[in-house]
Design a protein around this motif. Structure first.
Motif, short mmCIF file in Angstrom:
data_model
loop_
_atom_site.label_atom_id
_atom_site.label_comp_id
_atom_site.label_asym_id
_atom_site.label_seq_id
_atom_site.Cartn_x
_atom_site.Cartn_y
_atom_site.Cartn_z
N ILE A 141 13.72 41.65 17.30
CA ILE A 141 14.36 42.92 17.47
C ILE A 141 15.63 43.10 18.07
CG2 ILE A 141 14.07 45.06 19.23
CD1 ILE A 141 11.09 44.89 18.80
N GLY A 142 16.15 42.18 18.91
CA GLY A 142 17.48 42.07 19.24
C GLY A 142 18.33 41.60 18.18
N TYR A 179 9.94 43.18 31.62
CA TYR A 179 10.63 42.02 31.89
C TYR A 179 10.88 41.57 33.17
CZ TYR A 179 13.22 37.51 30.98
OH TYR A 179 13.72 36.39 30.99
N ALA A 219 7.08 47.31 21.59
CA ALA A 219 7.63 46.33 22.16
C ALA A 219 9.20 46.59 22.93
CB ALA A 219 8.38 45.32 20.79
N LEU A 220 9.79 47.71 22.52
CA LEU A 220 10.86 48.31 23.14
C LEU A 220 10.42 48.80 24.58
CD1 LEU A 220 12.69 50.19 20.26
CD2 LEU A 220 13.43 48.20 21.38
N TRP A 231 8.19 37.05 32.74
CA TRP A 231 8.03 38.33 32.51
C TRP A 231 7.31 39.04 33.93
CZ3 TRP A 231 8.43 42.09 28.24
CH2 TRP A 231 9.06 41.30 27.02
N ARG A 271 9.16 33.14 27.44
CA ARG A 271 8.14 34.20 26.83
C ARG A 271 6.95 34.20 27.73
NH1 ARG A 271 5.57 31.82 22.01
NH2 ARG A 271 3.99 30.54 23.75
N LEU A 301 4.15 41.00 21.46
CA LEU A 301 5.21 41.91 21.93
C LEU A 301 6.51 41.12 22.48
CD1 LEU A 301 3.31 44.90 23.71
CD2 LEU A 301 4.09 44.71 21.24
N LYS A 302 5.94 39.90 22.98
CA LYS A 302 7.09 39.16 23.53
C LYS A 302 7.81 38.42 22.39
CE LYS A 302 4.76 37.65 27.97
NZ LYS A 302 4.04 36.76 28.58
N ASP A 303 6.78 38.10 21.46
CA ASP A 303 7.60 37.35 20.32
C ASP A 303 8.45 38.27 19.35
OD1 ASP A 303 6.03 35.27 20.95
OD2 ASP A 303 4.44 35.40 19.46
N GLN A 356 10.23 45.87 27.31
CA GLN A 356 11.22 45.24 27.43
C GLN A 356 11.35 45.61 29.12
OE1 GLN A 356 14.62 46.39 25.22
NE2 GLN A 356 13.99 44.99 23.38
N GLN A 385 10.56 40.20 20.75
CA GLN A 385 11.89 40.72 21.45
C GLN A 385 13.05 40.17 20.88
OE1 GLN A 385 11.86 42.86 23.97
NE2 GLN A 385 9.46 43.08 23.43
#
Length: 240
Positions: A106-107, A147, A140-141, A91, A87, A99-101, A144, A103
Protein backbone atom coordinates in the motif's frame (compact mmCIF):
# COMPACT_ATOMS: atom_id res chain seq x y z
CA UNK A 1 35.39 -21.05 3.83
CA UNK A 2 31.72 -21.35 2.97
CA UNK A 3 32.32 -24.62 1.15
CA UNK A 4 34.44 -25.95 4.00
CA UNK A 5 31.83 -24.92 6.55
CA UNK A 6 29.03 -26.64 4.62
CA UNK A 7 31.07 -29.81 4.22
CA UNK A 8 32.02 -30.20 7.89
CA UNK A 9 30.05 -32.51 10.16
CA UNK A 10 27.93 -30.65 12.72
CA UNK A 11 29.90 -32.26 15.55
CA UNK A 12 33.25 -31.06 14.20
CA UNK A 13 34.66 -28.34 16.54
CA UNK A 14 36.19 -26.60 13.51
CA UNK A 15 32.66 -25.84 12.32
CA UNK A 16 32.01 -23.47 15.24
CA UNK A 17 35.26 -21.60 14.54
CA UNK A 18 34.40 -21.21 10.87
CA UNK A 19 30.87 -20.07 11.68
CA UNK A 20 32.15 -17.31 13.95
CA UNK A 21 34.66 -16.16 11.33
CA UNK A 22 32.06 -16.12 8.56
CA UNK A 23 29.50 -14.35 10.74
CA UNK A 24 32.05 -11.68 11.65
CA UNK A 25 32.99 -11.22 8.00
CA UNK A 26 29.37 -10.76 6.88
CA UNK A 27 28.24 -8.72 9.88
CA UNK A 28 28.62 -5.39 8.00
CA UNK A 29 25.85 -6.62 5.69
CA UNK A 30 23.60 -7.02 8.73
CA UNK A 31 24.46 -3.50 9.92
CA UNK A 32 23.70 -2.06 6.49
CA UNK A 33 20.27 -3.72 6.35
CA UNK A 34 19.48 -2.67 9.93
CA UNK A 35 20.32 0.96 9.12
CA UNK A 36 17.95 0.86 6.17
CA UNK A 37 15.10 0.07 8.55
CA UNK A 38 16.17 2.35 11.39
CA UNK A 39 14.03 5.34 12.32
CA UNK A 40 10.82 3.33 12.22
CA UNK A 41 10.30 3.04 15.94
CA UNK A 42 12.67 0.15 16.66
CA UNK A 43 16.19 0.55 18.13
CA UNK A 44 18.90 -0.15 15.57
CA UNK A 45 20.59 -2.50 18.03
CA UNK A 46 17.47 -4.67 18.14
CA UNK A 47 17.33 -4.79 14.35
CA UNK A 48 21.01 -5.72 14.19
CA UNK A 49 20.39 -8.53 16.66
CA UNK A 50 17.51 -9.86 14.56
CA UNK A 51 19.68 -9.62 11.46
CA UNK A 52 22.60 -11.38 13.14
CA UNK A 53 20.40 -14.32 14.10
CA UNK A 54 19.10 -14.44 10.52
CA UNK A 55 22.71 -14.42 9.24
CA UNK A 56 23.54 -17.47 11.35
CA UNK A 57 20.46 -19.20 9.98
CA UNK A 58 21.52 -18.35 6.43
CA UNK A 59 24.98 -19.82 7.06
CA UNK A 60 23.37 -23.02 8.31
CA UNK A 61 21.08 -23.40 5.30
CA UNK A 62 23.36 -22.19 2.50
CA UNK A 63 24.44 -24.89 0.02
CA UNK A 64 27.46 -23.82 -2.10
CA UNK A 65 26.90 -26.74 -4.46
CA UNK A 66 23.83 -25.03 -5.91
CA UNK A 67 26.11 -22.45 -7.50
CA UNK A 68 24.45 -19.35 -6.06
CA UNK A 69 26.37 -16.56 -4.35
CA UNK A 70 26.01 -16.47 -0.59
CA UNK A 71 24.97 -12.80 -0.51
CA UNK A 72 22.17 -13.42 -3.01
CA UNK A 73 20.81 -15.91 -0.49
CA UNK A 74 21.69 -14.13 2.75
CA UNK A 75 20.44 -10.62 1.98
CA UNK A 76 16.81 -11.63 1.28
CA UNK A 77 16.92 -13.92 4.30
CA UNK A 78 18.15 -11.19 6.65
CA UNK A 79 15.83 -8.57 5.16
CA UNK A 80 12.88 -10.91 5.48
CA UNK A 81 13.57 -11.54 9.16
CA UNK A 82 13.89 -7.81 9.87
CA UNK A 83 10.57 -7.18 8.11
CA UNK A 84 9.01 -10.07 10.02
CA UNK A 85 10.24 -8.48 13.24
CA UNK A 86 8.37 -5.28 12.37
CA UNK A 87 5.29 -7.24 11.34
CA UNK A 88 5.12 -9.47 14.40
CA UNK A 89 6.68 -7.49 17.25
CA UNK A 90 6.19 -3.78 16.82
CA UNK A 91 2.41 -3.42 16.49
CA UNK A 92 0.81 -2.13 19.68
CA UNK A 93 -2.37 -4.13 18.96
CA UNK A 94 -2.94 -7.54 17.45
CA UNK A 95 -3.67 -7.13 13.75
CA UNK A 96 -4.33 -9.94 11.23
CA UNK A 97 -1.24 -10.88 9.26
CA UNK A 98 -2.89 -10.22 5.91
CA UNK A 99 -3.40 -6.57 6.92
CA UNK A 100 0.21 -6.30 8.11
CA UNK A 101 1.47 -7.76 4.83
CA UNK A 102 -0.50 -5.16 2.88
CA UNK A 103 1.23 -2.21 4.55
CA UNK A 104 4.33 -2.31 2.33
CA UNK A 105 2.46 -2.72 -1.00
CA UNK A 106 0.00 0.00 0.00
CA UNK A 107 2.84 2.39 0.82
CA UNK A 108 4.45 1.76 -2.56
CA UNK A 109 1.10 2.09 -4.33
CA UNK A 110 0.37 5.41 -2.63
CA UNK A 111 3.76 6.76 -3.71
CA UNK A 112 3.29 5.63 -7.31
CA UNK A 113 -0.33 6.75 -7.63
CA UNK A 114 0.28 10.10 -5.94
CA UNK A 115 2.92 10.91 -8.53
CA UNK A 116 0.61 9.84 -11.35
CA UNK A 117 -2.60 11.43 -10.11
CA UNK A 118 -1.04 14.52 -8.48
CA UNK A 119 -3.19 13.81 -5.42
CA UNK A 120 -3.62 11.22 -2.72
CA UNK A 121 -5.20 8.06 -4.19
CA UNK A 122 -8.53 6.76 -3.03
CA UNK A 123 -8.79 3.30 -1.45
CA UNK A 124 -10.56 2.05 -4.59
CA UNK A 125 -7.66 3.24 -6.74
CA UNK A 126 -5.14 1.57 -4.44
CA UNK A 127 -7.19 -1.63 -4.58
CA UNK A 128 -7.26 -1.55 -8.41
CA UNK A 129 -3.51 -0.93 -8.50
CA UNK A 130 -2.80 -3.88 -6.18
CA UNK A 131 -5.62 -6.06 -7.54
CA UNK A 132 -7.05 -6.69 -4.08
CA UNK A 133 -10.56 -6.10 -2.69
CA UNK A 134 -11.34 -2.52 -1.65
CA UNK A 135 -12.47 -3.76 1.75
CA UNK A 136 -9.02 -5.19 2.47
CA UNK A 137 -7.37 -1.89 1.57
CA UNK A 138 -9.78 0.00 3.83
CA UNK A 139 -9.11 -2.44 6.68
CA UNK A 140 -5.34 -2.19 6.16
CA UNK A 141 -5.45 1.61 6.17
CA UNK A 142 -7.49 1.53 9.35
CA UNK A 143 -5.04 -0.93 10.91
CA UNK A 144 -2.22 1.60 10.52
CA UNK A 145 -3.62 3.40 13.56
CA UNK A 146 -2.89 0.27 15.62
CA UNK A 147 0.83 0.31 14.82
CA UNK A 148 1.70 2.54 17.75
CA UNK A 149 -0.34 3.55 20.76
CA UNK A 150 -0.65 7.07 22.08
CA UNK A 151 0.47 7.76 25.61
CA UNK A 152 -2.34 8.15 28.13
CA UNK A 153 -0.60 11.34 29.21
CA UNK A 154 -0.90 12.81 25.70
CA UNK A 155 -3.06 15.93 25.51
CA UNK A 156 -6.27 16.02 23.50
CA UNK A 157 -6.89 18.55 20.74
CA UNK A 158 -8.11 21.06 23.29
CA UNK A 159 -4.66 20.98 24.89
CA UNK A 160 -5.84 21.09 28.48
CA UNK A 161 -7.00 17.49 29.02
CA UNK A 162 -5.04 14.25 28.83
CA UNK A 163 -6.40 11.03 27.35
CA UNK A 164 -6.25 9.50 30.82
CA UNK A 165 -8.71 12.11 32.09
CA UNK A 166 -11.25 11.00 29.48
CA UNK A 167 -11.16 7.33 30.39
CA UNK A 168 -13.89 5.90 32.53
CA UNK A 169 -13.20 4.54 35.97
CA UNK A 170 -14.29 1.26 37.47
CA UNK A 171 -17.34 1.88 39.65
CA UNK A 172 -16.60 0.35 43.04
CA UNK A 173 -20.33 0.19 43.73
CA UNK A 174 -20.81 -2.28 40.88
CA UNK A 175 -18.81 -4.86 42.80
CA UNK A 176 -21.27 -4.52 45.67
CA UNK A 177 -24.37 -4.68 43.50
CA UNK A 178 -24.55 -8.49 43.44
CA UNK A 179 -24.10 -8.68 47.21
CA UNK A 180 -26.77 -6.04 47.77
CA UNK A 181 -29.24 -7.94 45.63
CA UNK A 182 -28.46 -11.15 47.46
CA UNK A 183 -28.83 -9.42 50.82
CA UNK A 184 -32.15 -7.87 49.78
CA UNK A 185 -33.57 -11.30 48.92
CA UNK A 186 -32.15 -12.84 52.08
CA UNK A 187 -33.69 -10.11 54.22
CA UNK A 188 -37.05 -10.59 52.52
CA UNK A 189 -37.04 -14.25 53.59
CA UNK A 190 -36.50 -13.40 57.28
CA UNK A 191 -39.36 -13.30 59.80
CA UNK A 192 -40.66 -9.77 60.32
CA UNK A 193 -39.18 -9.36 63.81
CA UNK A 194 -35.65 -10.49 62.83
CA UNK A 195 -35.75 -8.39 59.65
CA UNK A 196 -36.79 -5.32 61.67
CA UNK A 197 -33.95 -5.84 64.16
CA UNK A 198 -31.35 -6.09 61.41
CA UNK A 199 -32.66 -3.03 59.58
CA UNK A 200 -32.77 -0.95 62.77
CA UNK A 201 -29.24 -2.01 63.71
CA UNK A 202 -27.43 -1.68 60.40
CA UNK A 203 -29.57 0.73 58.41
CA UNK A 204 -31.03 2.76 61.28
CA UNK A 205 -27.74 2.72 63.20
CA UNK A 206 -29.54 2.10 66.53
CA UNK A 207 -27.95 0.45 69.53
CA UNK A 208 -29.22 -2.86 70.83
CA UNK A 209 -30.78 -1.06 73.81
CA UNK A 210 -32.66 1.33 71.51
CA UNK A 211 -33.81 -1.57 69.33
CA UNK A 212 -35.01 -3.46 72.41
CA UNK A 213 -37.14 -0.49 73.41
CA UNK A 214 -38.69 -0.29 69.92
CA UNK A 215 -39.55 -3.96 69.51
CA UNK A 216 -40.49 -4.62 73.14
CA UNK A 217 -37.74 -7.11 73.96
CA UNK A 218 -34.84 -7.18 76.36
CA UNK A 219 -31.43 -6.07 75.16
CA UNK A 220 -30.10 -9.61 75.80
CA UNK A 221 -32.88 -11.12 73.68
CA UNK A 222 -32.16 -8.64 70.87
CA UNK A 223 -28.47 -9.55 71.05
CA UNK A 224 -29.22 -13.28 70.69
CA UNK A 225 -31.68 -12.71 67.83
CA UNK A 226 -29.23 -10.44 66.06
CA UNK A 227 -26.41 -12.98 66.32
CA UNK A 228 -28.52 -15.88 65.03
CA UNK A 229 -30.03 -13.77 62.23
CA UNK A 230 -26.59 -12.62 61.03
CA UNK A 231 -25.41 -16.23 60.98
CA UNK A 232 -28.43 -17.13 58.86
CA UNK A 233 -27.75 -14.27 56.45
CA UNK A 234 -24.06 -15.18 56.10
CA UNK A 235 -24.92 -18.80 55.40
CA UNK A 236 -27.57 -17.79 52.84
CA UNK A 237 -25.24 -15.47 50.97
CA UNK A 238 -22.28 -17.89 51.09
CA UNK A 239 -24.42 -20.74 49.79
CA UNK A 240 -25.67 -18.56 46.93
Amino acid sequence: MLAEYAALDRSDPRRRVLRDELATAYLPVVHHIARRYSGRGEPTNDLEQVGAVALLGALERFDPERGAEFLSFAIPTITGEVRKHFRDRTWSMRVPRRLKDLQGPIGEAVTTLSATLNRAPRPSEIADHLDVPVGEVVDALGAQRAYSADSLDALTHSGDTSLLDLLGRADAELVKAEYRDELRRALADLPDRERTIVILRFFGDLTQTEIAAKVGLSQMHVSRLLASTLATLRARIDVS
